[in-house]
Write a protein that holds these residues in place. Structure first.
Motif, PDB file in Angstrom:
ATOM      1  N   ILE A 108      -1.929 -11.407  21.958  1.00 50.77           N
ATOM      2  CA  ILE A 108      -1.271 -11.417  23.256  1.00 50.77           C
ATOM      3  C   ILE A 108      -0.272 -10.261  23.354  1.00 50.77           C
ATOM      4  O   ILE A 108      -0.177  -9.588  24.378  1.00 50.77           O
ATOM      5  CB  ILE A 108      -0.573 -12.765  23.474  1.00 50.77           C
ATOM      6  N   GLN A 109       0.444 -10.035  22.267  1.00 50.44           N
ATOM      7  CA  GLN A 109       1.395  -8.926  22.217  1.00 50.44           C
ATOM      8  C   GLN A 109       1.134  -8.116  20.948  1.00 50.44           C
ATOM      9  O   GLN A 109       1.586  -8.487  19.879  1.00 50.44           O
ATOM     10  CB  GLN A 109       2.835  -9.440  22.225  1.00 50.44           C
ATOM     11  N   GLY A 110       0.389  -7.044  21.083  1.00 46.02           N
ATOM     12  CA  GLY A 110       0.113  -6.199  19.933  1.00 46.02           C
ATOM     13  C   GLY A 110      -1.149  -6.592  19.189  1.00 46.02           C
ATOM     14  O   GLY A 110      -1.757  -7.633  19.433  1.00 46.02           O
ATOM     15  N   VAL A 111      -1.536  -5.725  18.279  1.00 46.74           N
ATOM     16  CA  VAL A 111      -2.729  -5.911  17.451  1.00 46.74           C
ATOM     17  C   VAL A 111      -2.277  -6.021  16.003  1.00 46.74           C
ATOM     18  O   VAL A 111      -1.595  -5.133  15.482  1.00 46.74           O
ATOM     19  CB  VAL A 111      -3.704  -4.718  17.607  1.00 46.74           C
ATOM     20  N   THR A 112      -2.644  -7.121  15.345  1.00 47.92           N
ATOM     21  CA  THR A 112      -2.285  -7.309  13.945  1.00 47.92           C
ATOM     22  C   THR A 112      -3.360  -6.688  13.068  1.00 47.92           C
ATOM     23  O   THR A 112      -4.555  -6.977  13.232  1.00 47.92           O
ATOM     24  CB  THR A 112      -2.157  -8.808  13.601  1.00 47.92           C
ATOM     25  N   ILE A 113      -2.942  -5.812  12.143  1.00 48.68           N
ATOM     26  CA  ILE A 113      -3.899  -5.224  11.204  1.00 48.68           C
ATOM     27  C   ILE A 113      -3.398  -5.466   9.775  1.00 48.68           C
ATOM     28  O   ILE A 113      -2.208  -5.591   9.523  1.00 48.68           O
ATOM     29  CB  ILE A 113      -4.113  -3.713  11.461  1.00 48.68           C
ATOM     30  N   GLY A 114      -4.345  -5.567   8.874  1.00 46.92           N
ATOM     31  CA  GLY A 114      -3.979  -5.833   7.487  1.00 46.92           C
ATOM     32  C   GLY A 114      -5.141  -5.526   6.568  1.00 46.92           C
ATOM     33  O   GLY A 114      -6.181  -5.037   7.004  1.00 46.92           O
ATOM     34  N   GLY A 115      -4.937  -5.863   5.370  1.00 47.56           N
ATOM     35  CA  GLY A 115      -3.777  -6.552   4.836  1.00 47.56           C
ATOM     36  C   GLY A 115      -3.763  -6.359   3.341  1.00 47.56           C
ATOM     37  O   GLY A 115      -4.428  -5.508   2.755  1.00 47.56           O
ATOM     38  N   THR A 116      -3.059  -7.237   2.669  1.00 48.86           N
ATOM     39  CA  THR A 116      -3.028  -7.275   1.207  1.00 48.86           C
ATOM     40  C   THR A 116      -3.230  -8.705   0.749  1.00 48.86           C
ATOM     41  O   THR A 116      -2.972  -9.654   1.490  1.00 48.86           O
ATOM     42  CB  THR A 116      -1.697  -6.757   0.634  1.00 48.86           C
ATOM     43  N   ARG A 117      -3.683  -8.857  -0.465  1.00 51.77           N
ATOM     44  CA  ARG A 117      -3.854 -10.176  -1.073  1.00 51.77           C
ATOM     45  C   ARG A 117      -3.509 -10.037  -2.553  1.00 51.77           C
ATOM     46  O   ARG A 117      -4.369  -9.871  -3.412  1.00 51.77           O
ATOM     47  CB  ARG A 117      -5.285 -10.678  -0.881  1.00 51.77           C
ATOM     48  N   GLN A 118      -2.201 -10.105  -2.843  1.00 58.86           N
ATOM     49  CA  GLN A 118      -1.686  -9.807  -4.182  1.00 58.86           C
ATOM     50  C   GLN A 118      -1.180 -11.093  -4.839  1.00 58.86           C
ATOM     51  O   GLN A 118      -0.072 -11.554  -4.574  1.00 58.86           O
ATOM     52  CB  GLN A 118      -0.587  -8.743  -4.058  1.00 58.86           C
ATOM     53  N   GLY A 119      -2.015 -11.656  -5.686  1.00 57.61           N
ATOM     54  CA  GLY A 119      -1.700 -12.928  -6.316  1.00 57.61           C
ATOM     55  C   GLY A 119      -0.556 -12.837  -7.313  1.00 57.61           C
ATOM     56  O   GLY A 119      -0.447 -11.867  -8.068  1.00 57.61           O
ATOM     57  N   GLY A 120       0.320 -13.853  -7.293  1.00 51.18           N
ATOM     58  CA  GLY A 120       1.429 -13.907  -8.235  1.00 51.18           C
ATOM     59  C   GLY A 120       2.547 -12.939  -7.945  1.00 51.18           C
ATOM     60  O   GLY A 120       3.463 -12.778  -8.753  1.00 51.18           O
ATOM     61  N   ASP A 121       2.509 -12.286  -6.779  1.00 52.15           N
ATOM     62  CA  ASP A 121       3.504 -11.270  -6.420  1.00 52.15           C
ATOM     63  C   ASP A 121       4.525 -11.890  -5.471  1.00 52.15           C
ATOM     64  O   ASP A 121       4.196 -12.316  -4.367  1.00 52.15           O
ATOM     65  CB  ASP A 121       2.798 -10.093  -5.748  1.00 52.15           C
ATOM     66  N   TRP A 122       5.799 -11.917  -5.892  1.00 57.88           N
ATOM     67  CA  TRP A 122       6.875 -12.517  -5.099  1.00 57.88           C
ATOM     68  C   TRP A 122       7.627 -11.497  -4.255  1.00 57.88           C
ATOM     69  O   TRP A 122       8.613 -11.827  -3.602  1.00 57.88           O
ATOM     70  CB  TRP A 122       7.865 -13.234  -6.026  1.00 57.88           C
ATOM     71  N   ASN A 123       7.166 -10.259  -4.223  1.00 54.71           N
ATOM     72  CA  ASN A 123       7.866  -9.187  -3.530  1.00 54.71           C
ATOM     73  C   ASN A 123       7.779  -9.358  -2.014  1.00 54.71           C
ATOM     74  O   ASN A 123       6.696  -9.357  -1.429  1.00 54.71           O
ATOM     75  CB  ASN A 123       7.258  -7.840  -3.933  1.00 54.71           C
ATOM     76  N   LEU A 124       8.925  -9.482  -1.359  1.00 56.03           N
ATOM     77  CA  LEU A 124       8.971  -9.655   0.092  1.00 56.03           C
ATOM     78  C   LEU A 124       9.351  -8.372   0.830  1.00 56.03           C
ATOM     79  O   LEU A 124       9.596  -8.399   2.036  1.00 56.03           O
ATOM     80  CB  LEU A 124       9.968 -10.774   0.457  1.00 56.03           C
ATOM     81  N   GLN A 125       9.393  -7.266   0.106  1.00 53.87           N
ATOM     82  CA  GLN A 125       9.721  -5.992   0.729  1.00 53.87           C
ATOM     83  C   GLN A 125       8.458  -5.306   1.253  1.00 53.87           C
ATOM     84  O   GLN A 125       7.393  -5.395   0.644  1.00 53.87           O
ATOM     85  CB  GLN A 125      10.422  -5.072  -0.281  1.00 53.87           C
ATOM     86  N   VAL A 126       8.581  -4.633   2.393  1.00 52.04           N
ATOM     87  CA  VAL A 126       7.483  -3.832   2.921  1.00 52.04           C
ATOM     88  C   VAL A 126       7.287  -2.620   2.028  1.00 52.04           C
ATOM     89  O   VAL A 126       8.243  -1.882   1.751  1.00 52.04           O
ATOM     90  CB  VAL A 126       7.776  -3.384   4.369  1.00 52.04           C
TER      91      VAL A 126
END
Length: 341
Positions: A228-246
């Motif tokens: 509805i607002q914008g197009v979401t593109i991705g992505g990553t699938r990194q198991g066991g990774d707790w990193n919340l930084q872009v």
């Protein structure tokens, strides 16, 4: 069953779906939802929110169909109602493409979405690195709108909402008769379930209003979902990774992969970047807790714990289906304890 108190722990799409199902179907039960974080700060808020599901060999196919169908039918009704813009729910048509022909050309959900068919050779010319494709219409649910809408629906059904951190489910046993755990990744501690693992996902939201159809690579790593607002593109699938930084490397990788499928994205502007941790588990856990240590006895009554977590990257896809199953478990628990209550 007057005076019965149920608490739902977790304010993501699974938690609010479960709370709504209970509040709307058990009108004489008091339902409270507790959450440490609410929209727009939940993991659900950043999800692409499009209904897809991979086959899980550890879950009976009929159960997977039931979960998917329940969610799809629920969201389709919203998408075709006057509430669609506010709820952030829309029909979405497009293609899922594969580099190699999959063993299962018609997945278990193929007759549950709309207009499923195998793509023609002419259609596949657009994707020269892929050999097989499926075209169909599914549903996109934007949780940044859907969660506040669900909360309003929950409150209209008499539900109560409280922002509160829960460190131990047993702490709730003195105030509630049934505890429903929808805490996602928090279940590592609340349910002592270390099989729940974070899977890091990074996505971008793009300004590309000319894109109207979704494209999803069958490996699930590369996708383009107009919303509805914008197009979401991705992505990553990194198991066991707790990193919340872009991470800029991930951003560049996402842009490169998605632009190879849709070259016009090179002209699109990045609106935002987001990172979240999916609560991954071998199978979603939707069951009554059987361990004696969590059946807390207070004043001669038993407090039941119902679990509904571990949906991984298909939380939106399965949320309403597993919520309805959790509702059934709550009903059975209350019927079993009716004499005590």
């Amino acid at each position: 069953m007057g005076g019965v108190r149920v608490v739902v722990v977790g304010a993501g799409v699974v938690g609010f779906s479960t709370a709504v199902c209970i509040a709307e179907n058990l009108r004489h039960v008091s339902v409270t939802l507790l959450g440490e974080k609410f929209s727009p700060e939940t993991t659900s808020d950043g999800a692409a929110g499009i209904l897809f599901a991979n086959h899980n060999p550890d879950v009976p196919v009929e159960q997977q169909r039931r979960w998917f169908k329940s969610s799809f039918d629920h969201l389709r009704l919203i998408a075709q109602s006057e509430d669609a813009p506010e709820a952030g729910v829309m029909l979405s048509s497009g293609w899922q493409i594969f580099r190699d022909v999959p063993e299962d050309k018609t997945p278990y959900w193929s007759d549950l979405v709309l207009g499923f068919r195998i793509m023609t050779e002419r259609e596949m010319v657009r994707f020269p690195e892929h050999r097989f494709g499926q075209a169909f219409t599914t549903i996109k649910c934007e949780c940044s709108r859907y969660l506040p809408w669900l909360e309003k629906r929950f409150r209209r059904a008499g539900g109560q909402v409280e922002q509160r951190r829960v460190d131990n489910l047993q702490d709730l046993s003195g105030s509630f008769d049934v505890i429903v755990n929808c805490s996602g990744l928090g279940s590592r501690s609340l349910a002592a379930d270390v099989s729940v693992q974070p899977v890091r996902g990074q996505v971008l939201k793009m300004e590309a209003p000319w894109l109207q159809h979704f494209i999803r690579d069958g490996d699930g790593l590369t996708y383009i979902f107009p919303g509805i607002q914008g197009v979401t593109i991705g992505g990553t699938r990194q198991g066991g990774d707790w990193n919340l930084q872009v991470e800029e490397n991930d951003t560049r990788g996402i842009l490169k992969r998605c632009s190879s499928l849709e070259p016009s994205l090179t002209r699109a502007r990045i609106l935002s970047s987001w990172v979240g941790l999916r609560p991954d588990r071998r199978t979603p856990r939707v069951e009554v807790e059987r361990e004696v240590e969590v059946e807390v006895k207070k004043g001669g009554r038993s407090v039941t714990v119902v679990h509904n977590y571990g949906h991984g990257g298909v939380g939106v896809t399965l949320a309403w289906g597993t919520a309805m199953e959790a509702l059934g478990l709550v009903k059975k628990s209350l019927q079993g304890n009716k004499a005590k209550l």
